[in-house]
Design an enzyme around this catalytic site. Structure first.
Site, PDB file in Angstrom:
ATOM      1  N   GLY A  52       0.824  -1.203   0.000  1.00 45.14           N
ATOM      2  CA  GLY A  52       0.000   0.000   0.000  1.00 45.14           C
ATOM      3  C   GLY A  52       0.854   1.247   0.000  1.00 45.14           C
ATOM      4  CB  CYS A  79       5.241  -4.228   0.282  1.00 46.39           C
ATOM      5  SG  CYS A  79       6.164  -2.681   0.097  1.00 46.39           S
ATOM      6  CE1 TYR A  80       0.961   0.613   5.942  1.00 41.70           C
ATOM      7  CE2 TYR A  80      -0.506  -1.296   6.028  1.00 41.70           C
ATOM      8  CZ  TYR A  80      -0.119  -0.055   6.515  1.00 41.70           C
ATOM      9  OH  TYR A  80      -0.804   0.516   7.571  1.00 41.70           O
ATOM     10  CG  HIS A 167       5.697  -5.554  -4.588  1.00 42.12           C
ATOM     11  ND1 HIS A 167       4.386  -5.413  -4.183  1.00 42.12           N
ATOM     12  CD2 HIS A 167       6.367  -4.498  -4.080  1.00 42.12           C
ATOM     13  CE1 HIS A 167       4.273  -4.311  -3.466  1.00 42.12           C
ATOM     14  NE2 HIS A 167       5.461  -3.733  -3.387  1.00 42.12           N
ATOM     15  CD  GLU A 169       2.699  -8.171  -5.922  1.00 39.88           C
ATOM     16  OE1 GLU A 169       2.458  -7.016  -5.526  1.00 39.88           O
ATOM     17  OE2 GLU A 169       3.350  -8.999  -5.256  1.00 39.88           O
ATOM     18  N   GLY A 223     -19.199  -8.063 -27.591  1.00 38.67           N
ATOM     19  CA  GLY A 223     -17.900  -8.249 -26.963  1.00 38.67           C
ATOM     20  C   GLY A 223     -17.805  -9.547 -26.192  1.00 38.67           C
ATOM     21  CG  ASP A 225     -16.205  -8.777 -20.457  1.00 36.78           C
ATOM     22  OD1 ASP A 225     -15.379  -9.709 -20.579  1.00 36.78           O
ATOM     23  OD2 ASP A 225     -15.873  -7.613 -20.191  1.00 36.78           O
ATOM     24  CE  LYS A 365     -12.150  -8.371 -22.024  1.00 38.85           C
ATOM     25  NZ  LYS A 365     -13.410  -7.611 -22.072  1.00 38.85           N
TER      26      LYS A 365
END
Length: 509
Positions: A52, A79-80, A167, A169, A223, A225, A365
């Site tokens: 954060g 991290c945070y 991090h 990720e 589309g 979705d 997505k």
């Protein structure tokens, strides 16, 4: 109930990326703001505390009561999150001597620890913090360090609680996926059984139970979705789903006819509504981008409401809302939800008196596309580039008229078909053309011209949150420019947008 990892969001720009990485392990996870964390249930196998922008040293630093969580299930602070765990238990966090941002390498790794298992010495990790953990309490042990950061990772003795300063990720952390796999699979013991097949099976069963014999109405866009959401609902209730596809006059060339044909092949119950004239009338004289969006949105709602009222006893509104729509619509800074102006969040006005069903609201997505493949939906739809809800209305800078739409459709058609012909379409995340509100001098034959300028835009991205301009071949760009100027009357100049996001956005309006 499905096993899951709970991700507590402290406001990091990378929180969604943590969730994506966990999902890639075929493990379900949910993101919740730190000030609205749900109670623990038996299906929650572990908790990840995100990074954060705040400092734990701030008076108003985000807080979370970890009683009842720590010790009962595994916890990983990033991290945070790591600094928060350390500071809450006798450790000390201090401002760094210099901001630690960017690539670093692990100079010490305890590979005997479950979290660091199979990690390499000198493995590259990504740091992004202004504070450093300078002291750990006695029952904490360091399990990884860099040359500059002694406490790059720690573990609480006799408790499955961990903290990492880097991090895992982001792709810059080369073995970050190993850390997350170790935590999610080996420490939390998640079964890795959350797959597209299981999602389809469980979602269709849930929709059948939820909807019963009720009628559902849904607006389709052509589309990914909305098409995947409609197919799931159709699997559950068949022709009790009524789909409406509105031609707002702002679609791509021939798109209305092509998409309707695709939906018929899918067996969906679809009504096509040609409403071009009403949209053009609503947009007459408007140049401000936000006013245009509102005019397009209101006209769509009016038309959709009229068509929905032709169907008697409808109880539900189907929507293609996906998980980022939900996450980005809730503020992490306070319990009062902050809804952004998004076509999938907020829905239709209250007077329609419909309940909302959103079968994709837990998916990202890329997961929607995977589910679409499982459902057997054509790649013609699944592989389509994202297209803005207001369509070409926000790619025409200035007033939208039928003539300007026709001109842009013809240019756009040449560009998109050219990308497909040269096998570049699928290497681009999104492409389109912007009609600029300027004219330029040109020469065609012996005549001087004063005609329109169009701007080609193509970007590469993973999810649209950030994007870089596509480095398309010069030969291809030259061919596109020649074709557009020679074949589209009213255009005498073609330019290419080489801006990245940030600082620019993908769309111009």
């Amino acid at each position: 109930m499905t096993e899951q990892i709970l991700i507590v969001d402290f406001g990091s720009q990378y929180t969604q990326l943590i969730a994506r990485r966990v999902r890639e392990l075929n493990v379900y996870c949910e993101i919740h703001p730190f000030n609205n964390v749900p109670p623990l249930t038996n299906n929650i196998k572990g908790v990840i505390l995100s990074g954060g922008p705040n400092s734990v040293l701030d008076n108003d630093a985000p807080q979370l009561d970890l009683k009842g969580i720590r010790g009962s299930i595994p916890v990983l602070g990033v991290c945070y999150g790591a600094q928060f765990i350390a500071s809450q238990n006798g450790g000390k966090v201090s401002p760094s001597q210099h901001r630690e941002y960017g690539r670093a390498h692990l100079s010490r790794v305890d590979t005997h620890d479950h979290l660091m298992k199979e990690m390499s010495l000198n493995s590259q990790v990504w740091m992004s913090h202004a504070d450093t953990i300078t002291l750990l309490s006695d029952n904490y042990q360091i399990i990884a360090s860099t040359d500059d950061v002694e406490v790059a990772a720690f573990k609480v003795v006799d408790e499955p609680t961990y903290g990492i300063q880097f991090h895992p990720e982001v792709t810059h952390s080369e073995e970050g996926k190993i850390v997350l796999r170790n935590f999610v699979v080996h420490i939390c013991r998640c079964a890795q059984d959350w797959t597209p097949d299981i999602f389809v099976e469980s979602t269709v069963a849930s929709l059948r139970e939820k909807l019963g014999q009720d009628k559902v109405v849904m607006g389709l866009s052509g589309g990914v979705d909305s098409s995947v959401a409609a197919t799931l609902i159709h699997r559950a209730i068949g022709d009790q789903l009524y789909c409406i596809f509105v031609d707002n006059g702002l679609l791509r060339k021939l798109e209305f006819e092509q998409v309707l044909s695709s939906y018929e092949d899918m067996g969906l119950n679809v009504v096509g509504v040609d409403a071009k004239v009403r949209f053009y009338q609503a947009l007459e004289g408007i140049q401000d981008p936000e006013t245009k969006r509102k005019a397009i949105g209101k006209t769509f709602i009016d038309i959709f409401d009229e068509e929905a009222h032709r169907i008697q006893h409808v109880k539900w509104l189907g929507q293609g809302t996906i998980y980022p729509d939900i996450i980005e619509s809730v503020s992490v800074k306070g319990p009062s939800a902050t809804i952004k102006s998004h076509h999938n969040v907020g829905g239709l006005p209250d007077y329609m008196n419909l309940q909302v069903v959103e079968p994709l609201c837990t998916l990202f997505k890329d997961e929607v596309r995977q589910v679409g493949q499982t459902l057997g939906i054509s790649n013609t739809i699944l592989g389509r580039h994202p297209f803005p809800g207001p369509g070409l209305g926000i790619r025409i800078l200035g007033e939208v008229t039928e003539a300007r739409v026709n001109l842009l459709q013809n240019v756009d058609h040449i560009f998109i078909e050219g990308l497909k012909k040269h096998n570049l379409y699928h290497s681009v995340w999104q492409a389109g053309v912007i009609l600029l509100p300027v004219q330029s001098v040109g020469v065609m034959g012996d005549e001087r011209t004063y005609e329109n300028v169009v701007c080609l835009r193509a970007v590469t991205s993973v999810d649209g949150m950030t994007a870089d301009w596509s480095h398309l071949p010069y030969e291809f760009m030259g061919e596109m420019s020649n074709k557009i100027i020679n074949q589209v009357k009213g255009v005498n100049r073609v330019v290419y947008d080489i801006s990245s996001k940030p600082p620019a956005t993908i769309e111009w309006e």
